[in-house]
Design an enzyme around this catalytic site. Structure first.
Site, PDB file in Angstrom:
ATOM      1  N   ASP C  63     -50.271  31.135 -27.059  1.00  0.00           N
ATOM      2  CA  ASP C  63     -50.957  30.028 -27.733  1.00  0.00           C
ATOM      3  C   ASP C  63     -52.253  30.589 -28.304  1.00  0.00           C
ATOM      4  O   ASP C  63     -52.963  31.329 -27.627  1.00  0.00           O
ATOM      5  CB  ASP C  63     -51.250  28.880 -26.757  1.00  0.00           C
ATOM      6  CG  ASP C  63     -51.452  27.535 -27.469  1.00  0.00           C
ATOM      7  OD1 ASP C  63     -52.152  27.525 -28.502  1.00  0.00           O
ATOM      8  OD2 ASP C  63     -50.914  26.519 -26.995  1.00  0.00           O
ATOM      9  N   SER C  70     -60.119  16.150 -26.538  1.00  0.00           N
ATOM     10  CA  SER C  70     -58.993  15.210 -26.616  1.00  0.00           C
ATOM     11  C   SER C  70     -57.721  15.777 -25.976  1.00  0.00           C
ATOM     12  O   SER C  70     -56.776  15.041 -25.722  1.00  0.00           O
ATOM     13  CB  SER C  70     -58.732  14.787 -28.066  1.00  0.00           C
ATOM     14  OG  SER C  70     -58.309  15.886 -28.816  1.00  0.00           O
ATOM     15  N   GLN C  73     -56.693  14.557 -22.013  1.00  0.00           N
ATOM     16  CA  GLN C  73     -55.958  13.327 -21.683  1.00  0.00           C
ATOM     17  C   GLN C  73     -54.565  13.647 -21.127  1.00  0.00           C
ATOM     18  O   GLN C  73     -53.947  12.821 -20.482  1.00  0.00           O
ATOM     19  CB  GLN C  73     -55.886  12.460 -22.964  1.00  0.00           C
ATOM     20  CG  GLN C  73     -54.970  11.269 -22.901  1.00  0.00           C
ATOM     21  CD  GLN C  73     -53.781  11.433 -23.851  1.00  0.00           C
ATOM     22  OE1 GLN C  73     -53.431  12.554 -24.253  1.00  0.00           O
ATOM     23  NE2 GLN C  73     -53.174  10.325 -24.215  1.00  0.00           N
ATOM     24  N   ARG C  74     -54.036  14.859 -21.373  1.00  0.00           N
ATOM     25  CA  ARG C  74     -52.677  15.182 -20.913  1.00  0.00           C
ATOM     26  C   ARG C  74     -52.461  16.662 -20.585  1.00  0.00           C
ATOM     27  O   ARG C  74     -51.460  17.020 -19.970  1.00  0.00           O
ATOM     28  CB  ARG C  74     -51.642  14.750 -21.956  1.00  0.00           C
ATOM     29  CG  ARG C  74     -51.750  15.534 -23.249  1.00  0.00           C
ATOM     30  CD  ARG C  74     -51.187  14.810 -24.440  1.00  0.00           C
ATOM     31  NE  ARG C  74     -51.424  15.585 -25.659  1.00  0.00           N
ATOM     32  CZ  ARG C  74     -52.593  15.672 -26.276  1.00  0.00           C
ATOM     33  NH1 ARG C  74     -53.661  15.067 -25.817  1.00  0.00           N
ATOM     34  NH2 ARG C  74     -52.736  16.405 -27.366  1.00  0.00           N
ATOM     35  N   ASP C 131     -45.918  22.125 -30.557  1.00  0.00           N
ATOM     36  CA  ASP C 131     -46.156  20.771 -31.053  1.00  0.00           C
ATOM     37  C   ASP C 131     -45.911  20.673 -32.559  1.00  0.00           C
ATOM     38  O   ASP C 131     -46.429  19.787 -33.213  1.00  0.00           O
ATOM     39  CB  ASP C 131     -47.581  20.314 -30.716  1.00  0.00           C
ATOM     40  CG  ASP C 131     -48.620  21.201 -31.353  1.00  0.00           C
ATOM     41  OD1 ASP C 131     -48.248  22.192 -32.023  1.00  0.00           O
ATOM     42  OD2 ASP C 131     -49.816  20.915 -31.197  1.00  0.00           O
ATOM     43  N   ASN C 132     -45.113  21.598 -33.099  1.00  0.00           N
ATOM     44  CA  ASN C 132     -44.820  21.502 -34.530  1.00  0.00           C
ATOM     45  C   ASN C 132     -43.462  22.120 -34.834  1.00  0.00           C
ATOM     46  O   ASN C 132     -42.990  23.015 -34.131  1.00  0.00           O
ATOM     47  CB  ASN C 132     -45.923  22.183 -35.355  1.00  0.00           C
ATOM     48  CG  ASN C 132     -45.978  23.662 -35.098  1.00  0.00           C
ATOM     49  OD1 ASN C 132     -45.259  24.438 -35.717  1.00  0.00           O
ATOM     50  ND2 ASN C 132     -46.808  24.083 -34.146  1.00  0.00           N
ATOM     51  N   CYS C 192     -47.978  14.920 -41.959  1.00  0.00           N
ATOM     52  CA  CYS C 192     -48.525  15.514 -40.749  1.00  0.00           C
ATOM     53  C   CYS C 192     -49.546  14.594 -40.099  1.00  0.00           C
ATOM     54  O   CYS C 192     -50.417  15.039 -39.361  1.00  0.00           O
ATOM     55  CB  CYS C 192     -49.154  16.854 -41.053  1.00  0.00           C
ATOM     56  SG  CYS C 192     -47.969  18.050 -41.681  1.00  0.00           S
ATOM     57  N   CYS C 335     -70.417   9.187 -38.784  1.00  0.00           N
ATOM     58  CA  CYS C 335     -71.102   8.780 -37.554  1.00  0.00           C
ATOM     59  C   CYS C 335     -72.222   9.790 -37.322  1.00  0.00           C
ATOM     60  O   CYS C 335     -72.580  10.537 -38.230  1.00  0.00           O
ATOM     61  CB  CYS C 335     -70.131   8.742 -36.370  1.00  0.00           C
ATOM     62  SG  CYS C 335     -69.472  10.361 -35.932  1.00  0.00           S
TER      63      CYS C 335
END
Lengths: 376, 79, 376, 79
Positions: C63, C70, C73-74, C131-132, C192, C335
């Site tokens: 990887d 983010s 979360q998993r 993831d792709n 995407c 923001c």
């Protein structure tokens, strides 16, 4: 009550917030949720990892156990350095490092009907990740009395079961409990033999439990209240059985007619072989009892015990000697430290059902210390 | 009457297989099936288990029909 | 080759050894196994945790990504402190602490057809945790050419797919590949947009992948070669479809007719909104283009931007303004730091499909640095 | 002829539901079903997917039977 999410939290839980069915409101519900996980072992570890990551705001962990080396095959919250340490404290530290923004409380105690009411007070949802029927019944009965739902999960070799029990739906109807399925702890429990377990299995069943928790908290999808999910990992057979509420069982629990949960506990951790100390072995030798002493060390033995009778069967070769050992009135297994012999005793007594298995606690090292006997 | 009996958990180990196909005319309800199974597999008498017929948990007075799938379900204790 | 297990290992893997179907011989096979896990994200984390714990002797992790907030979360191998660090290095350290007795190698690179042959050389089994689609096709094609099996897993919102591809059974018959199911990367991939994902879902699908790996290595149970397992976590619908091998597709891969895997990669991480720099925003203002500037900060705004047009819609209120924003020719969200606005842009463009969404990179802080503009 | 069509992944979002019950006499094979679905749901034309009939992946010339369960299966990319 209005719960707000910080900018940090919005980013951390982005992938949940982007799901229309969860969104911000669902993530806020997760933050408001208070979940008690009973058992920090094979099921508890994955459940905790994913609920902590998902942002459940308040999580309690109950377990009085300490980490052992054989736990590491499936209890993924612990490292080699955790061996000998408290499970709940170790788990809490690892989990808080993953998510410092939630509250995690560790209860280093055994869940029982005595402490149940107090433990349940702080939580809205309980997850049953225990490894024995006694605690399962205690969770069930405590949840019925406190009127709280719990998510049941359990495993056997390659199979798993998951259900949501004592859950009151939006219409105010409460589903069945574990006692509506199995009213009484049976004599089944008397057989506490150690059996093996596929390491991945509690991981998978734990994922189903964590999923049910997310479903109940965020009100998405169908949950397993009134159902019993059965999974066979060897064949991928999946069945969902219907379980009905039995009002008579619920009444018995509420009126305190079930009080056997504590009595069963004594058995839950009892092994089907016996440990003997060097002192007891000494007495055994002195009394000229009929027994056979088996050295179960694999190769490279550092020393030999100073008396006969003595057989040498390396642990890995034991399965070939089952019939022979079964005919002995008493079999004492030993190794250098007592670790391999404990496994040998579990294998012989638990897996092959031999009745007269004794394990020399602490092995040759303890024996030597006991009486200064010569280890050649 | 043909019945397919499925075994779960430790019951598989006792029976030695995970399903049994029965063809027995005298078995009309779960109670009779239970008596038949205990006779065939005496080790079952030491076990606690519940019956589910076609995915519903049932009591022993449940009547069996041709082609029913009967599951024998013991409690699991592991975690 | 004879692999031996040490006393330590016998104790660590006791629960596997006690299973008659695995036993010592199965545990030795796990120790001898060499598994390459491609992707250390949502699927890779649980797969790695359980294969490392199960005692797979040699594990590679590929990887090139770094940990982001983010992800937590998993992606349960990472802690808050891991943010910004290499995934494979962080994962390797955590995993080696769990099991110091196995070999773990970290490859901080992107898996592609260029490095595939060399990466696959050292391993017998590949697990597709990417993831792709681009990388999935690269894994598929590389495995066909190297004649190695791979375990496929993939997710979409609440659904998952698992299969074993290119697996040669004991009779010498090789099963289908991913291209026998989906021959070509389709225009599908052009979209995407970021979608959400239930955190528990990759955990569950990862468990099925790890389970398949254990099955293939130890030869227990039925595996998913020639099958496609579909799981819907909202309804617990499970289906197992039959997939047939398509020799023509296999031939095309072997003869190098598919070369599009690399071209697709560019899109895989492309967002459906655009980032603009403070400089570009400045030019936009100067050019008097028609656009609306939306402040998406939640309460407690520390300063305001020094020009109009300007709408204030806190991130959490955006869903109520979709129709209104959809009618604007161009919407620039901002923001303080650019973090909340990135999520806002993902929400608007990815989830609600708005086409003209722009995100001010680095937020007001970057804007202020760019041109010394007054932040009131 | 009655056919039950199941949708997976992103197709559920396009159609707005996870299954459709069809009752159409002119549909005899997957090819015709495909044409019918594209007409009813034009957004499907932008999607790649495969057909499975009664749990077997099939080609578009596969003949459909009364009561068939047809699944529309797009590739999943997430991980």
């Amino acid at each position: 009550m209005t719960t707000n999410l910080s900018t940090q939290e919005l980013e951390r839980y982005q992938k949940h917030i982007l799901l229309p069915e969860i969104g911000l409101s669902g993530q806020k519900k997760l933050k408001e949720a208070k979940v008690l996980v009973v058992g920090a072992g094979g099921l508890g570890c994955p459940v905790l990892l994913y609920l902590v990551s998902a942002g459940v705001g308040s999580i309690g962990i109950v377990d009085d156990d300490i980490v052992s080396l054989s736990n590491l095959q499936r209890q993924v919250l612990y490292t080699a350095d955790s061996v000998g340490k408290s499970k709940v404290e170790t788990a809490k530290n690892s989990l808080q490092a993953i998510n410092p923004e939630i509250t995690i409380r560790a209860y280093a105690e055994k869940f029982s009907l005595e402490n149940a009411a107090q433990l349940l007070q702080e939580y809205d949802l309980i997850i049953d990740c225990t490894d024995n029927l006694a605690t399962r019944y205690a969770i069930n009965d405590a949840c019925i009395r406190a009127d709280k739902p719990f998510i049941y999960g359990s495993i056997h070799r390659y199979e798993g079961q998951v259900a949501v029990f004592n859950y009151t739906d939006a219409q105010g109807n409460t589903g069945p409990s574990y006692r509506c399925l199995f009213p009484e702890a049976a004599h089944e429990i008397a057989n506490c033999a150690e059996t093996g377990v596929l390491g991945v299995l509690p991981g998978m069943i734990g994922m189903y439990q964590a999923l049910e928790a997310i479903k109940l908290i965020t009100s998405i999808g169908k949950n397993l209240s009134g159902k019993l999910l059965l999974i066979d990992t060897l064949t991928y057979t999946q069945r969902i059985l219907t379980v009905k509420r039995n009002e008579e069982e619920i009444r018995k629990v509420k009126e305190g007619e079930y009080t056997n949960a504590k009595a069963i506990q004594a058995c839950a951790s009892e092994a089907s072989y016996k440990n003997i100390t060097p002192e007891e072995l000494h007495q055994l030798i002195e009394s000229q009892s009929e027994f056979i002493l088996v050295d179960v060390r694999e190769g490279n033995r550092m020393g030999n015990i100073d008396f006969e009778p003595n057989m040498t069967i390396p642990f890995t070769h034991l399965p070939g000697y089952i019939d022979e050992l079964d005919q002995e009135p008493m079999v004492v297994v030993y190794c250098q430290t007592g670790r391999t012999s404990t496994m040998a005793a579990q294998l012989l007594a638990g897996d092959y059902g031999l009745a007269n298995i004794y394990n020399l606690s602490g092995g040759l090292i303890a024996w030597q210390q006991r009486n200064g006997a010569l280890v050649k | 009457m043909k019945i397919n009996v499925l075994l779960f958990g430790s019951l598989t180990e006792i029976i030695g297989q995970s399903s049994i196909s029965l063809s027995a005319d005298k078995i009309t309800d779960v109670h009779q099936l239970h008596a038949y199974l205990l006779k065939q597999y005496p080790a079952l008498s030491a076990k606690t288990f519940k019956y589910a017929v076609n995915q519903d948990l049932v009591d022993t007075d449940h009547t069996l029909q041709e082609g029913d799938e009967v599951a024998l379900l013991p409690p699991f204790s592991g975690g």
